[in-house]
Design a protein around this motif. Structure first.
Motif, PDB file in Angstrom:
ATOM      1  N   TRP A   2       2.719  -6.295   6.935  1.00 21.21           N
ATOM      2  CA  TRP A   2       1.913  -6.599   5.750  1.00 21.21           C
ATOM      3  C   TRP A   2       1.174  -7.923   5.925  1.00 21.21           C
ATOM      4  CZ3 TRP A   2       4.481  -5.318   0.419  1.00 21.21           C
ATOM      5  CH2 TRP A   2       4.810  -3.955   0.406  1.00 21.21           C
ATOM      6  N   GLY A  31      -7.542   1.237  10.234  1.00 17.73           N
ATOM      7  CA  GLY A  31      -6.600   1.991   9.435  1.00 17.73           C
ATOM      8  C   GLY A  31      -5.848   1.184   8.388  1.00 17.73           C
ATOM      9  N   VAL A  32      -6.267  -0.082   8.153  1.00 17.96           N
ATOM     10  CA  VAL A  32      -5.625  -0.851   7.083  1.00 17.96           C
ATOM     11  C   VAL A  32      -6.238  -0.409   5.762  1.00 17.96           C
ATOM     12  CG1 VAL A  32      -5.320  -3.156   6.122  1.00 17.96           C
ATOM     13  CG2 VAL A  32      -5.221  -2.819   8.589  1.00 17.96           C
ATOM     14  N   ASP A  33      -5.397  -0.055   4.818  1.00 12.58           N
ATOM     15  CA  ASP A  33      -5.888   0.382   3.516  1.00 12.58           C
ATOM     16  C   ASP A  33      -6.316  -0.853   2.724  1.00 12.58           C
ATOM     17  OD1 ASP A  33      -6.383   1.301   1.025  1.00 12.58           O
ATOM     18  OD2 ASP A  33      -4.565   2.507   0.849  1.00 12.58           O
ATOM     19  N   ILE A  34      -7.609  -1.164   2.753  1.00 13.95           N
ATOM     20  CA  ILE A  34      -8.110  -2.399   2.156  1.00 13.95           C
ATOM     21  C   ILE A  34      -7.799  -2.475   0.665  1.00 13.95           C
ATOM     22  CG2 ILE A  34     -10.169  -3.726   1.630  1.00 13.95           C
ATOM     23  CD1 ILE A  34     -11.336  -3.023   4.118  1.00 13.95           C
ATOM     24  N   ARG A  35      -8.013  -1.351  -0.033  1.00 18.78           N
ATOM     25  CA  ARG A  35      -7.781  -1.354  -1.489  1.00 18.78           C
ATOM     26  C   ARG A  35      -6.352  -1.787  -1.794  1.00 18.78           C
ATOM     27  NH1 ARG A  35     -11.152   1.565  -4.953  1.00 18.78           N
ATOM     28  NH2 ARG A  35      -9.453   1.874  -6.395  1.00 18.78           N
ATOM     29  N   ALA A  36      -5.405  -1.110  -1.156  1.00 19.92           N
ATOM     30  CA  ALA A  36      -3.998  -1.375  -1.459  1.00 19.92           C
ATOM     31  C   ALA A  36      -3.627  -2.815  -1.115  1.00 19.92           C
ATOM     32  CB  ALA A  36      -3.115  -0.404  -0.678  1.00 19.92           C
ATOM     33  N   TYR A  37      -4.102  -3.312   0.035  1.00 26.48           N
ATOM     34  CA  TYR A  37      -3.681  -4.655   0.443  1.00 26.48           C
ATOM     35  C   TYR A  37      -4.345  -5.740  -0.387  1.00 26.48           C
ATOM     36  CZ  TYR A  37      -0.805  -3.036   4.216  1.00 26.48           C
ATOM     37  OH  TYR A  37       0.209  -2.453   4.923  1.00 26.48           O
ATOM     38  N   THR A  38      -5.594  -5.501  -0.822  1.00 27.11           N
ATOM     39  CA  THR A  38      -6.228  -6.478  -1.704  1.00 27.11           C
ATOM     40  C   THR A  38      -5.431  -6.602  -3.000  1.00 27.11           C
ATOM     41  OG1 THR A  38      -8.355  -5.823  -0.805  1.00 27.11           O
ATOM     42  CG2 THR A  38      -8.390  -7.133  -2.808  1.00 27.11           C
ATOM     43  N   ALA A  67     -10.450  -2.139   8.084  1.00 28.91           N
ATOM     44  CA  ALA A  67     -10.506  -0.779   7.541  1.00 28.91           C
ATOM     45  C   ALA A  67     -10.636   0.224   8.668  1.00 28.91           C
ATOM     46  CB  ALA A  67     -11.687  -0.656   6.581  1.00 28.91           C
ATOM     47  N   SER A  68     -11.454  -0.113   9.676  1.00 23.86           N
ATOM     48  CA  SER A  68     -11.659   0.834  10.773  1.00 23.86           C
ATOM     49  C   SER A  68     -10.398   0.985  11.617  1.00 23.86           C
ATOM     50  CB  SER A  68     -12.836   0.384  11.643  1.00 23.86           C
ATOM     51  OG  SER A  68     -12.465  -0.778  12.343  1.00 23.86           O
ATOM     52  N   ALA A  95      -1.674  -7.555   8.030  1.00 19.19           N
ATOM     53  CA  ALA A  95      -2.743  -6.818   7.353  1.00 19.19           C
ATOM     54  C   ALA A  95      -3.522  -7.764   6.423  1.00 19.19           C
ATOM     55  CB  ALA A  95      -2.154  -5.670   6.546  1.00 19.19           C
TER      56      ALA A  95
END
Lengths: 344, 291
Positions: A183, A201-208, A198-199, A186
């Protein structure tokens, strides 16, 4: 990065017993100041995750401090909850509100995000001031009880300080673990290059959202400890300027470094108390010092130390190169560039 | 209807003051990417400096003169030269953070160096009521409105009609091209900082007789100016102007018809909605963003 985090753990574990024993000679005012430093370090630690690691500019940490403090004050005085339960509830509430506030962060970045969180902070302050039935308005909430844990009364200054120290250690360890885990990386990826993250595979929405919410939960936790520490709260300490000072705390200490919040909180909350002898001028001195720190080193005090260390190791490498140059002869140009790459 | 007209005039007067501060805010943003979180303190300080002068025994006109010159030098030239210039290479955010520290510094200095209490400030316009279409209107509100509008129109004429003004505009729109065309970009940026200080000065002298001079005045005015600039359009002078009047009107109408306790909250809600729906502001241009 990882090696540095391991060193942080070591420092943390060495510092704990020192801080446990150190203030036993202090009078209650001195203990209050050290306790305040711990509480504000927790709040700054949360903001450091949001700002320093995930790169999201938030001017709302003062508001979360307020949400946690008011939630705890209301739950312990009006509903008669014990402090540990109120602490968990306050942190959870701040986490939930943090998720909601994180949604704008999905749309806007940088200074626009600062503006949105600024608006949120002012609204929270207005609610605290105007909703008298809930918050007591400008008269605030008095007689916030200190906790009794496992049958022992922690009301006196020293035991309460030690409780705060334990909570700070636990939260710092949790933060350390979080930053070491995938985490944490990330979050860093989010700060450095969101598109590339994001490219990969990090889920930007969730981590923000998570960065915001966890940072906010730390703010709420700090507030929940602040309320029993001062035993009386009113809206004033949670105004917009409180969020400014918290942001300055993180930046002056060193955003994105593990101990930055502790160093920063020392500057923002302990130094003013130590400078009290100068009369009304201590806040001016404080603001001037912070302004200088930010101007000289935007990466904060710890950044300054790091820069000095880098500089020294670079100088050492240069000296080694100079010593090796005659023997290497024509190849020296090559080692020069290699040496530079290694030290940077 | 009477009351509504009064509120509109009062709202336009407040709005004009917000607009002055917001235009300065926008100007320094345009030319040098400076988000000045101390803008409210810039509006608070000149009045305090005047009072420092009169308390030291200066006649009122001399106090005004000394305060004005000192303020423009310190917070026009000095701000640009000693804070913005060294910070600029670090980027938008560190600079904005430095202005936050400056705001704390100025506020505390005014509180401890002068007074923590609100002080009466000499009014430039006599207070009284004028009757217009059957409605009693405050002369002071009208005067504030007129002076502010004159200042804004003057600025607009300077920017669009004079050579210096147009070069300044060119600098704001594209510093690189402006530099290639031989425009002394640095001098133009300095000019916008001087203009910003002067606008803050005018706003300060207009607002202080009404709200009294107090170290904490900057908080609410700075916030309003800030909202006005963003709502109207961060990168347009006319946006800041429209935003100022809009926020002034919303402010006064909310206080009268909705809730005086939450008068500051409604502009904030407008701000959040605008940022989320149309981040470039109501009249602003879209800026290119790095993804």
């Amino acid at each position: 990065m990882i090696r540095r985090l391991d060193a942080s753990l070591l420092i943390l574990l060495v510092a704990f017993p020192i801080l446990w024993l150190l203030p036993s000679g202090l009078k209650s005012y001195g203990l209050y100041v050290v306790s305040l430093w711990l509480v504000m370090s927790i709040a700054a630690m949360g903001l450091n995750l949001t700002l320093g690691y995930a790169g999201l500019t938030s001017l709302a940490q003062g508001a979360f401090l307020g949400i946690g403090a008011y939630a705890t004050a209301i739950l312990t005085t009006k509903a008669g909850w014990p402090l540990p339960a109120a602490f968990l509830a306050s942190s959870a509430l701040s986490f939930a509100v943090g998720v909601l506030l994180g949604f704008p962060a999905l749309r806007v970045k940088h200074h626009y995000l600062a503006f949105v969180t600024l608006a949120f902070t002012v609204v929270v302050f207005l609610v605290a001031r105007n909703e008298q039935w809930l918050t007591g308005g400008v008269f605030g909430i008095a007689n916030i009880p200190r906790p009794v844990l496992f049958g022992s009364d922690l009301g006196a200054a020293l035991p309460f300080y030690r409780l705060l120290l334990c909570v700070t250690l636990v939260l710092a360890l949790a933060m350390w673990w979080l930053l070491k885990s995938p985490w944490g990386r990330a979050f860093l990826a989010l700060r450095e290059n969101a598109v590339r993250a994001a490219s990969l595979g990090v889920d930007i929405r969730a981590y923000t959202l998570l960065a915001f919410a966890i940072g906010s939960a730390y703010g709420g936790a700090a507030g929940s400890l602040y309320a029993p520490l001062v035993e009386f709260i009113d809206p004033a300490p949670f105004a917009l300027s409180a969020s400014f000072v918290l942001l300055l705390t993180v930046v002056a200490g060193g955003a994105g470094s593990f101990f930055g919040p502790f160093v920063g909180a020392f500057f923002s909350y302990m130094l003013p108390e130590l400078l009290r002898a100068t009369g009304g001028w201590y806040l001016i001195i404080y603001a001037a010092v912070v302004l200088l720190i930010v101007m000289i080193s935007p990466t904060g005090l710890l950044g300054l130390i790091e820069r000095w260390r880098d500089h020294r190791s670079q100088a050492k490498a240069a000296a080694a190169r100079a010593a090796a140059a005659p023997t290497l002869g024509a190849a020296s140009g090559e080692t020069d560039s290699l040496g530079k790459g290694a030290t940077q | 209807m009477d009351q509504f007209l009064q509120l509109v005039v009062a709202g336009l007067a407040t709005g004009a003051i917000y607009a002055l501060a917001a235009i300065g805010f926008t100007l320094v943003w345009q030319t040098s990417q400076t988000i000045n979180f101390a803008q409210g303190e810039f509006v608070m300080l000149p009045a305090i400096l005047v009072l420092v002068g009169t308390h030291a025994g200066l006649p009122v006109w001399a106090a005004f003169a000394v305060a004005s010159i000192a303020f423009v030098l310190l917070f026009g030239f000095g701000f640009k030269r000693f804070l913005v210039e060294p910070m600029q290479r670090h980027g938008v955010l560190p600079l904005a953070i430095a202005t936050m520290a400056l705001s704390v510094l100025v506020k505390e200095a005014a509180k401890n160096g002068f007074s923590a209490e609100a002080q009466p400030f000499p009014s430039l316009v006599p207070d009284g009521m004028l009757s217009l279409w059957g409605a009693a209107l405050s002369a002071r509100d009208l005067a504030i409105f007129v002076v502010a509008v004159v200042a804004i129109v003057g600025l607009q004429l300077f920017i669009t009609r004079t050579r210096t003004g147009r070069t300044m505009q060119a600098t704001a729109q594209n510093p690189t091209v402006a530099r290639i065309l031989g425009i002394p970009v640095e001098r133009m940026i300095l000019l916008t900082f001087l203009i910003n200080a002067m606008l803050a000065l005018v706003a300060s002298y207009l607002v202080s007789p009404v709200y009294l001079a107090k170290f904490s005045n900057g908080e609410s005015i700075g916030l309003a100016a800030f909202i006005a600039a963003i709502v109207g359009g961060f990168n347009q002078i006319r946006g800041a102007l429209a935003g100022g009047f809009l926020i002034g009107l919303i402010d006064n109408l909310t206080a009268a018809y909705v809730s005086s306790a939450y008068r500051t909250a409604v502009p904030l809600v407008v701000l959040v909605v605008v940022i989320l729906v149309k981040p470039e502001g109501l009249l602003g241009r879209k800026e290119e963003r790095t993804v």
